[in-house]
Design a protein around this motif. Structure first.
Motif, mmCIF file in Angstrom:
data_model
loop_
_atom_site.group_PDB
_atom_site.id
_atom_site.type_symbol
_atom_site.label_atom_id
_atom_site.label_comp_id
_atom_site.label_asym_id
_atom_site.label_seq_id
_atom_site.Cartn_x
_atom_site.Cartn_y
_atom_site.Cartn_z
ATOM 1 N N PRO A 186 66.398 11.921 10.376
ATOM 2 C CA PRO A 186 67.720 11.701 10.295
ATOM 3 C C PRO A 186 68.040 10.616 11.110
ATOM 4 O O PRO A 186 68.957 10.035 10.447
ATOM 5 N N ASP A 187 67.432 9.916 11.804
ATOM 6 C CA ASP A 187 67.602 8.502 12.166
ATOM 7 C C ASP A 187 66.499 7.394 12.298
ATOM 8 O O ASP A 187 66.995 5.998 12.673
ATOM 9 N N VAL A 188 65.977 7.181 11.156
ATOM 10 C CA VAL A 188 65.036 6.653 10.750
ATOM 11 C C VAL A 188 65.837 5.440 10.069
ATOM 12 O O VAL A 188 66.527 5.270 9.301
ATOM 13 N N CYS A 189 65.733 3.876 10.257
ATOM 14 C CA CYS A 189 65.946 3.016 10.410
ATOM 15 C C CYS A 189 65.144 1.370 10.518
ATOM 16 O O CYS A 189 63.860 1.346 11.025
ATOM 17 N N LEU A 190 65.748 0.463 8.957
ATOM 18 C CA LEU A 190 64.792 -0.291 9.032
ATOM 19 C C LEU A 190 64.960 -1.351 10.000
ATOM 20 O O LEU A 190 66.519 -2.019 9.691
ATOM 21 N N ASN A 191 64.426 -1.820 10.328
ATOM 22 C CA ASN A 191 64.704 -2.756 11.693
ATOM 23 C C ASN A 191 64.437 -3.886 12.254
ATOM 24 O O ASN A 191 62.980 -2.990 11.924
ATOM 25 N N LYS A 192 64.252 -4.759 13.631
ATOM 26 C CA LYS A 192 63.008 -5.731 13.498
ATOM 27 C C LYS A 192 61.764 -4.934 14.041
ATOM 28 O O LYS A 192 60.741 -5.239 13.730
ATOM 29 N N THR A 193 61.830 -3.092 15.140
ATOM 30 C CA THR A 193 61.192 -3.113 15.611
ATOM 31 C C THR A 193 60.398 -1.812 14.583
ATOM 32 O O THR A 193 58.788 -2.148 15.114
ATOM 33 N N SER A 194 61.458 -1.355 13.968
ATOM 34 C CA SER A 194 60.724 -0.259 12.882
ATOM 35 C C SER A 194 59.697 -1.317 11.301
ATOM 36 O O SER A 194 59.089 -0.341 10.515
ATOM 37 N N ALA A 195 60.228 -2.605 11.041
ATOM 38 C CA ALA A 195 59.682 -3.403 10.059
ATOM 39 C C ALA A 195 58.098 -2.859 10.100
ATOM 40 O O ALA A 195 57.839 -3.154 8.814
ATOM 41 N N LYS A 196 57.172 -3.042 10.788
ATOM 42 C CA LYS A 196 55.612 -3.368 11.021
ATOM 43 C C LYS A 196 55.391 -2.392 10.399
ATOM 44 O O LYS A 196 54.435 -2.382 9.405
ATOM 45 N N SER A 197 56.143 -0.875 10.041
ATOM 46 C CA SER A 197 55.714 0.365 9.850
ATOM 47 C C SER A 197 56.271 0.470 8.223
ATOM 48 O O SER A 197 55.211 0.858 8.030
ATOM 49 N N LEU A 198 57.791 0.180 8.669
ATOM 50 C CA LEU A 198 58.327 1.109 7.178
ATOM 51 C C LEU A 198 57.550 -0.233 5.696
ATOM 52 O O LEU A 198 58.345 0.142 5.349
ATOM 53 N N LEU A 199 58.339 -1.505 6.666
ATOM 54 C CA LEU A 199 58.029 -1.979 5.138
ATOM 55 C C LEU A 199 57.106 -2.131 4.493
ATOM 56 O O LEU A 199 57.242 -2.657 3.409
ATOM 57 N N PRO A 200 55.879 -2.442 4.678
ATOM 58 C CA PRO A 200 54.449 -2.092 3.798
ATOM 59 C C PRO A 200 54.453 -0.751 2.830
ATOM 60 O O PRO A 200 54.616 -1.282 1.416
ATOM 61 N N LEU A 201 55.360 -0.271 3.449
ATOM 62 C CA LEU A 201 55.294 1.033 2.541
ATOM 63 C C LEU A 201 56.218 1.398 1.852
ATOM 64 O O LEU A 201 56.429 1.548 0.976
ATOM 65 N N LEU A 202 57.895 0.628 2.182
ATOM 66 C CA LEU A 202 59.158 0.149 1.126
ATOM 67 C C LEU A 202 58.109 -0.426 0.307
ATOM 68 O O LEU A 202 58.787 -0.505 -0.904
#
Length: 264
Positions: free
Chosen positions: A128-144
């Motif tokens: 529930p705490d997932v958030c797209l930010n500078k730290t998570s962008a590397k893993s989340l952005l390509p999939l999104l």
């Protein structure tokens, strides 16, 4: 004629709005069959164009409600929707050139496949705490970006808001819980539906009075759908099963009717 009350369109819109509020997706999946088989729209392409207008605006009303309840992951939702808009434009252009009855049949098959995926894919409650930010962008952005593009293409081709594809797409890309995926998916439903509606409207494939009554019903249904979604939020597996069941039943009906129309 514009203000002449259309009870079937209004009731159909209420059902679509309720489903959009409840599960985020499935609204436009229901809208096209309802317009064709209940309201009596003769052309599948006009049904698709009209439903795109109605679902986009109904989803906007639903999005406002979910946002007020803080159930929208805005950064993830906006990236997913942005990636899908180009796909929706391309897909809707292709869909207009496709045989209407063939399109409905493929539509039904896709619905059943997605329903099966939702039923048989086992998953945890999510983060529930997932958030797209500078730290998570590397893993989340390509999939999104990848999932958003693919869902947008299918959304445009089949003339649907795509929520029933966006919800699992967002969950797969981010591992967000279902209740957040429902709220966040409405950003894409609005964006994809608007893109598809604009494309169909350019070709004169939208029945505007019908869309208006559909929207009126959708706004009312969305209020009750959101309330039930909040009540069912602690029962995530039940909400998933409701989602899959609705899609499977309607998809099966569309397949049967589509096959009958092809044979006649």
């Amino acid at each position: 004629m514009f203000f002449s009350f259309d009870p079937l369109a209004t009731l159909s819109g209420t059902l679509v709005g309720f489903v959009l509020g409840l599960i985020g997706g499935g609204g436009s999946v229901l809208a096209v069959p309802l317009l064709v088989y209940v309201v009596g729209v003769q052309s599948p392409h006009i049904a698709i164009g009209t439903s795109a207008v109605a679902v986009a605006l109904s989803a906007l009303a639903g999005l406002i409600g979910h946002a007020r309840q803080n159930k929208v992951k805005w950064p993830c939702a906006l990236v997913f929707a942005s990636a899908g808009v180009v796909g929706a434009a391309i897909g809707s252009s292709l869909g207009k050139t496709f045989n209407g009855q063939h399109l409905l049949l493929l539509f039904g098959i896709l619905m059943v496949v997605i329903a099966a995926f939702m039923v048989f894919k086992k998953r945890a409650d999510g983060n529930p705490d997932v958030c797209l930010n500078k730290t998570s962008a590397k893993s989340l952005l390509p999939l999104l970006l990848l999932n958003g593009s693919g869902v947008g293409l299918m959304s445009g081709f089949f003339g649907i808001g795509g929520g029933f594809l966006v919800v699992p797409g967002l969950m797969a890309a981010t591992d967000m819980p279902l209740i957040f995926a429902i709220g966040s998916s409405l950003v894409s439903v609005v964006a994809f539906g608007t893109t598809t509606a604009f494309n169909y409207a350019l070709s004169g494939l939208v029945d505007w009075p019908l869309a208006a009554w559909f929207i009126v019903g959708g706004i009312v249904g969305g209020v009750f759908g959101r309330r039930l979604a909040t009540a069912l939020a602690p029962h995530k597996s039940l909400l998933t099963q409701v989602f899959a069941f609705i899609i499977a039943v309607v998809g099966s009906y569309v397949i049967v009717r589509g096959w009958q129309n092809l044979g006649s």
